[in-house]
Design a protein around this motif. Structure first.
Motif, mmCIF file in Angstrom:
data_model
loop_
_atom_site.group_PDB
_atom_site.id
_atom_site.type_symbol
_atom_site.label_atom_id
_atom_site.label_comp_id
_atom_site.label_asym_id
_atom_site.label_seq_id
_atom_site.Cartn_x
_atom_site.Cartn_y
_atom_site.Cartn_z
ATOM 1 N N GLY A 1 30.647 30.930 3.055
ATOM 2 C CA GLY A 1 29.986 30.559 1.802
ATOM 3 C C GLY A 1 29.225 29.249 1.906
ATOM 4 N N ALA A 2 29.246 28.632 3.097
ATOM 5 C CA ALA A 2 28.526 27.359 3.267
ATOM 6 C C ALA A 2 27.058 27.637 3.581
ATOM 7 C CB ALA A 2 29.156 26.562 4.407
ATOM 8 N N GLU A 3 26.171 26.774 3.072
ATOM 9 C CA GLU A 3 24.742 26.974 3.330
ATOM 10 C C GLU A 3 24.433 26.782 4.804
ATOM 11 O OE1 GLU A 3 21.470 25.830 0.734
ATOM 12 O OE2 GLU A 3 22.963 25.317 -0.804
ATOM 13 N N VAL A 4 23.598 27.647 5.351
ATOM 14 C CA VAL A 4 23.215 27.543 6.767
ATOM 15 C C VAL A 4 22.041 26.558 6.870
ATOM 16 C CG1 VAL A 4 23.950 29.914 7.247
ATOM 17 C CG2 VAL A 4 21.558 29.469 6.670
ATOM 18 N N PRO A 5 21.783 26.002 8.048
ATOM 19 C CA PRO A 5 20.636 25.101 8.199
ATOM 20 C C PRO A 5 19.331 25.836 7.881
ATOM 21 C CG PRO A 5 22.076 25.018 10.128
ATOM 22 C CD PRO A 5 22.558 26.146 9.289
ATOM 23 N N PRO A 6 18.304 25.108 7.404
ATOM 24 C CA PRO A 6 17.029 25.735 7.047
ATOM 25 C C PRO A 6 16.504 26.599 8.189
ATOM 26 C CG PRO A 6 16.991 23.388 6.506
ATOM 27 C CD PRO A 6 18.291 23.649 7.197
#
Ligand code: OOB
Length: 557
Positions: free
Chosen positions: A392-397
């Motif tokens: 659920g953590a945002e991935v790098p751009p």
């Protein structure tokens, strides 16, 4: 215009909508206020799209099918008559009505007639059968169904019988055509009485129920509000630079979000453009119709766009008036996009959309690189997208992950589906799309989305997890392959084995030849098909997407 807001503000009683709001998840008040402030939500009822068009362009042609055509004023008057008749039969504001008509002008009459009576249409597709319809009736508590008599050899009156038998709340079956023992559509259309006077519509309540497009399990119901759906249709038409000179061809089933409101029939109406309905998607019939009515825009699923493009090589009448084809609904490789762009129309617009709301699409004037390699960018400046990993953590751009979305026209919960909602939404209201995407971080594609597959569309082979869409992309690269689906088949030893279901352009190749090709492309051995199943065609869903569930059931008997 803003009657709904004023009512909420003054704390007056909400207009009566029966039990419609039970199991509906509204937008939170703070976000609703923001969307109103930004001017996206205008508190107009959905049927005002037709009312306004009839006022602005009464004599322009609104809809055409092989049998009839109506101007906006005629369509408006017909909708009023149906609305009055339905009210006269005792259908009450907020009641749900299953709407399952084919792509004919009467579809538009029925849709707006239902809306005029303050009823809420459940947008069924002609390909839905007893299992789906009974499910929609049970979940929505529908009181009525509107069906044709017989289309393509299928008798919808029997389906209506089945629905009436199984759903005690469903009291009315209206049949367009020969009604048999059901109520006749003609009698509704001939009704001569006024629409009942009613208080203004609260534009924050559901205007219609769309059905979800998933191919696993039965579709879920998606309540789209007046505010969010008017915003969608109007904005999408503007963003596609549609004008009253355009002519839109409704060739996908009209009840699907794509041809209905993205921009589709409703978006066309917001700019005074004509919509042409057809029930025949074959290139021969469609090209003739496009030519006759000088159609400029249409929306297609990938598989249909490919069939049409191929047919341009031999059909005598070509769709030369087309300005742009919008293609969406399932993953399209850059090669397919190029093929369509070079062969079918001067303009291609990729659309990554969902009945749940969120729309991404390429814009007129985007460079070819963007049009071919991306599925577009969000429709609204207020669309919020997050790409997250399994935790659920945002991935790098720029990296891949699951797309979570929230915004002015994305649902906040499925209708009457508490359990699914617990899984499908984050605590802060983002919808978990289940789509695997990347959002380009820099360069000319920055801010554009690429859909790389479905999170759950994987094959568990031995201890390995194999992405079906990655494999499909490799399969598709083989010059002998026209279309391919990678699916899991049960296996005693591996748990699941990989099956490549392939439609060949000409003579089929063997599994060994295919795997040699994959080997040359560097596909690791555990990701290669164990079985090759040549098929004459891939089975499709009601809207024409590849139906992998059906592929598996065909292969496993
Ligand atoms: C459209 O809507 P649905 O509700 O039938 O299906 C939505 C799902 C998406 O979640 C995604 O998995 C897939 O269909 N999808 C695409 C796609 N467009 C939709 N996958 C890859 N590339 C695309 N361009 O299908 C729909 C609704 C409005 C406009 C266009 C399509």
């Amino acid at each position: 215009m803003s009657t709904g807001t004023e009512q909420r503000r003054s704390g007056e009683q909400q207009p009566d909508v029966g039990d419609l709001l039970t199991g509906f998840v509204p937008f939170p008040a703070d976000r609703a206020a923001e969307y109103r402030r930004a001017g996206y939500w205008t508190d107009e009822p959905l049927d005002s799209i037709l009312r306004d068009a009839a006022a602005k362009w009464p004599d322009r042609t609104a809809v055409i099918d092989p049998d009839v055509s109506y101007t906006f004023a005629e369509l408006d008057a017909r909708a009023d008559r149906i609305g009055a008749a339905l009210s006269d039969r005792g259908l009450a504001p907020g009641d749900r009505v299953l709407l399952q008509l084919p792509n004919i002008c009467e579809f538009a009459v029925a849709l707006f007639g239902v809306l005029r009576a303050r009823l809420v249409p459940v947008m069924c597709l002609p390909g839905h059968r007893s299992a789906e319809l009974n499910h929609f009736a049970a979940v929505s508590g529908a009181v009525a169904v509107i069906v044709p008599d017989v289309v393509a050899g299928f008798d919808y009156r029997d389906l209506a019988d089945d629905l009436v038998r199984n759903n005690p709340a469903l009291q009315h079956a209206f049949v367009h055509g020969e009604p048999g023992h059901h109520q006749s559509w003609r009698a509704l259309a001939d009704f001569d009485g006024p629409l009942p006077q009613r208080p203004p519509v609260d534009a924050d309540v559901p205007a219609l129920l769309l059905v979800s497009g998933g191919t696993t399990g039965l579709p879920k119901l998606i309540a789209r509000t007046h505010n969010d759906y008017v915003y969608t249709a109007r904005t999408h038409a503007q963003e596609c630079h549609m004008t009253g000179d355009d002519v839109y061809l409704v060739v996908l089933p009209a009840g699907h979000n794509f041809p209905l409101g993205c921009p589709g029939l409703l978006g066309s109406m917001t700019v005074g453009a004509t919509s042409v309905f057809t029930t025949d998607a074959s290139p021969e019939a469609a090209f003739a119709l496009i030519d006759r009515h000088r159609v400029t825009v249409t929306g297609l699923v990938n598989a249909l766009a490919k069939v049409w493009t191929q047919a341009c090589e031999w059909e005598p009448v070509l769709p030369t008036s087309l300005r742009v084809v919008q293609v969406g609904g399932s993953r399209m490789t850059p090669q397919e996009a190029e093929y369509i762009l070079n062969g079918l129309a001067p303009g291609l617009q990729q659309i990554f959309g969902m009945a749940e709301g969120m729309l991404n699409f390429t814009r007129p004037g985007d460079p070819v690189d963007v049009v071919v390699n991306t599925q577009g960018r969000p429709m609204s400046p207020h669309d919020e997208m997050r790409v997250v990993d399994e935790s659920g953590a945002e991935v790098p751009p720029g990296e891949e992950g699951e797309l979570l979305v929230r915004g002015p026209y994305t649902l906040n919960g499925y209708y009457r589906a508490e359990e699914a909602n617990a899984r499908s939404f984050t605590p802060d209201g983002f919808y978990r799309s289940g789509d695997r995407v990347r959002i380009f971080a820099d360069g000319p594609r920055a801010g554009y989305v690429e859909v790389t597959g479905r999170i759950k569309d994987v094959i568990h082979r031995g201890g390995e997890t194999v992405s079906a869409s990655d494999l499909e992309e490799h399969l598709f690269a083989h010059p002998a392959v026209y279309a391919a689906a990678a699916v899991a088949l049960p296996d005693e030893y591996l748990g699941e084995k990989i099956c490549a279901a392939v439609v060949f352009k000409g003579a089929p190749i063997t599994l060994a030849q295919l795997n040699e090709f994959l080997d040359e492309r560097g596909v690791s051995s555990h990701c290669r098909p164990d079985v090759l199943a040549p098929l004459p065609a891939l089975p499709k869903t009601a809207v024409g997407k590849v139906d992998k569930k059906k592929v598996v059931s065909q292969l496993t008997g």
